[in-house]
Design a protein around this motif. Structure first.
Motif, short mmCIF file in Angstrom:
data_model
loop_
_atom_site.label_atom_id
_atom_site.label_comp_id
_atom_site.label_asym_id
_atom_site.label_seq_id
_atom_site.Cartn_x
_atom_site.Cartn_y
_atom_site.Cartn_z
N UNK A 122 0.85 -1.19 0.00
CA UNK A 122 0.00 0.00 0.00
C UNK A 122 0.89 1.24 0.00
N UNK A 123 0.60 2.16 -0.90
CA UNK A 123 1.24 3.47 -0.83
C UNK A 123 0.23 4.46 -0.27
N UNK A 124 0.55 5.04 0.87
CA UNK A 124 -0.21 6.15 1.41
C UNK A 124 0.39 7.42 0.80
N UNK A 125 -0.46 8.22 0.16
CA UNK A 125 0.06 9.38 -0.57
C UNK A 125 -0.95 10.53 -0.51
N UNK A 126 -0.51 11.67 -0.99
CA UNK A 126 -1.39 12.82 -1.16
C UNK A 126 -1.02 13.48 -2.48
N UNK A 127 -2.03 13.79 -3.29
CA UNK A 127 -1.77 14.41 -4.58
C UNK A 127 -0.88 15.65 -4.46
N UNK A 128 -1.07 16.42 -3.41
CA UNK A 128 -0.34 17.68 -3.28
C UNK A 128 1.05 17.55 -2.70
N UNK A 129 1.48 16.34 -2.38
CA UNK A 129 2.80 16.13 -1.76
C UNK A 129 3.90 16.10 -2.82
N UNK A 130 4.86 17.05 -2.76
CA UNK A 130 5.94 17.05 -3.75
C UNK A 130 6.83 15.82 -3.68
N UNK A 131 6.96 15.24 -2.49
CA UNK A 131 7.78 14.04 -2.34
C UNK A 131 7.09 12.83 -2.98
N UNK A 132 5.76 12.79 -2.92
CA UNK A 132 5.01 11.72 -3.59
C UNK A 132 5.21 11.83 -5.10
N UNK A 133 5.13 13.04 -5.60
CA UNK A 133 5.31 13.28 -7.04
C UNK A 133 6.73 12.89 -7.46
N UNK A 134 7.70 13.21 -6.63
CA UNK A 134 9.10 12.90 -6.94
C UNK A 134 9.37 11.39 -6.91
N UNK A 169 -13.47 9.06 3.57
CA UNK A 169 -13.45 9.07 5.04
C UNK A 169 -12.78 7.82 5.60
N UNK A 170 -13.05 6.68 4.96
CA UNK A 170 -12.44 5.42 5.41
C UNK A 170 -10.92 5.47 5.21
N UNK A 171 -10.47 6.10 4.13
CA UNK A 171 -9.04 6.22 3.87
C UNK A 171 -8.36 7.05 4.96
N UNK A 172 -9.05 8.10 5.38
CA UNK A 172 -8.50 8.94 6.46
C UNK A 172 -8.38 8.14 7.75
N UNK A 173 -9.41 7.37 8.05
CA UNK A 173 -9.39 6.53 9.24
C UNK A 173 -8.30 5.47 9.15
N UNK A 174 -8.15 4.91 7.96
CA UNK A 174 -7.13 3.89 7.75
C UNK A 174 -5.73 4.45 7.99
N UNK A 175 -5.49 5.66 7.51
CA UNK A 175 -4.18 6.30 7.72
C UNK A 175 -3.90 6.49 9.21
N UNK A 176 -4.95 6.82 9.97
CA UNK A 176 -4.78 6.97 11.41
C UNK A 176 -4.50 5.63 12.07
N UNK A 177 -5.21 4.59 11.62
CA UNK A 177 -5.00 3.24 12.18
C UNK A 177 -3.58 2.75 11.92
N UNK A 178 -3.07 3.04 10.72
CA UNK A 178 -1.72 2.63 10.34
C UNK A 178 -0.65 3.58 10.88
N UNK A 179 -1.09 4.62 11.58
CA UNK A 179 -0.19 5.61 12.18
C UNK A 179 0.69 6.30 11.12
N UNK A 180 0.06 6.68 10.03
CA UNK A 180 0.79 7.36 8.97
C UNK A 180 0.97 8.83 9.36
N UNK A 181 2.22 9.26 9.48
CA UNK A 181 2.50 10.64 9.88
C UNK A 181 3.21 11.44 8.79
N UNK A 182 3.37 10.83 7.63
CA UNK A 182 3.99 11.52 6.51
C UNK A 182 3.80 10.70 5.24
N UNK A 183 3.90 11.36 4.10
CA UNK A 183 3.76 10.67 2.82
C UNK A 183 4.90 11.11 1.89
#
Length: 218
Positions: free
Chosen positions: A56-68, A165-179
């Protein structure tokens, strides 16, 4: 006496050559360590597909590091065998990022996710389009040849909003603090920032993929 010395010399030379080759191999295959190059989730999460390697890749469209990271990650995904299941999960760290998650799931619902995700990121990072509001998003999507009204109906649908909304909850469950963050088999976490470089992150993913198979997909 001379013969013995020659044999000894040859043995020493062979040993040195072996050490040299070993050193080169070590340099080519950097050591991968838990706690440095990847970490293990405190609570292991269930995987969707049994007998597969889940990535699974947790990402955000607006993240420059994700784009890179996208070119290296896409190349990695393309060379994987059929027992590797890859999916993306959009992360909205703030409420005003939720439209991007809805955009992702709306495009997916319309069967256009694979074709459009890279274009969305290019628009945001190379064309300076923020795409933060429904109108901005709908206008841009329409500029890509997608029917505006059909898109908006999908974007506003209960199914898409629920997935965002489920994706947001999933990120919290997986303790994602950066993308971007990669989670493999609901257990192992790595990223370019954790591993140190994009290349090292890919090497860690290869290592974990083999480890998961060796451990019988656990």
């Amino acid at each position: 006496m001379i013969s013995l010395s020659k044999r000894t010399l040859f043995s020493v030379a062979a040993l040195c050559a072996a050490i040299s080759i070993s050193g080169i191999a070590s340099a080519q295959s950097p050591k991968i360590e838990e706690g440095f190059d990847y970490r293990i989730l405190p609570v292991v999460q269930p995987v969707e597909a049994k007998g597969k390697v889940e990535v699974i890749e947790f990402f955000w469209y607006g993240c420059p590091h994700c784009y890179d990271f996208e070119p290296e990650l896409s190349a990695w995904v393309k060379r994987q065998p059929k027992d590797v299941v890859f999916r993306r999960v959009p992360v909205a760290f703030r409420d005003d990022f939720m439209p991007h998650s809805q955009l992702f799931y709306a495009l997916e619902a319309m069967g256009k996710g694979d074709a459009m995700n890279e274009k969305v990121m290019y628009a945001m990072h190379k064309e300076n389009k923020r795409l933060m509001t429904e109108n901005e998003i709908a206008d841009w999507v329409a500029s890509q040849g997608i029917d505006r009204n059909t898109f908006l109906a999908t974007y506003r649908s209960f199914a898409v909003i629920s997935k965002a909304r489920a994706a947001r909850q999933m990120a919290e469950t997986y303790r994602i603090d950066g993308v971007p963050t990669i989670v493999m088999q609901g257990r192992y976490v790595t990223s370019p920032s954790i591993a140190g470089t994009k290349a090292k992150a890919i090497a860690v993913m290869d290592y974990l993929e083999q480890k998961i198979r060796k451990d019988k997909f656990k």
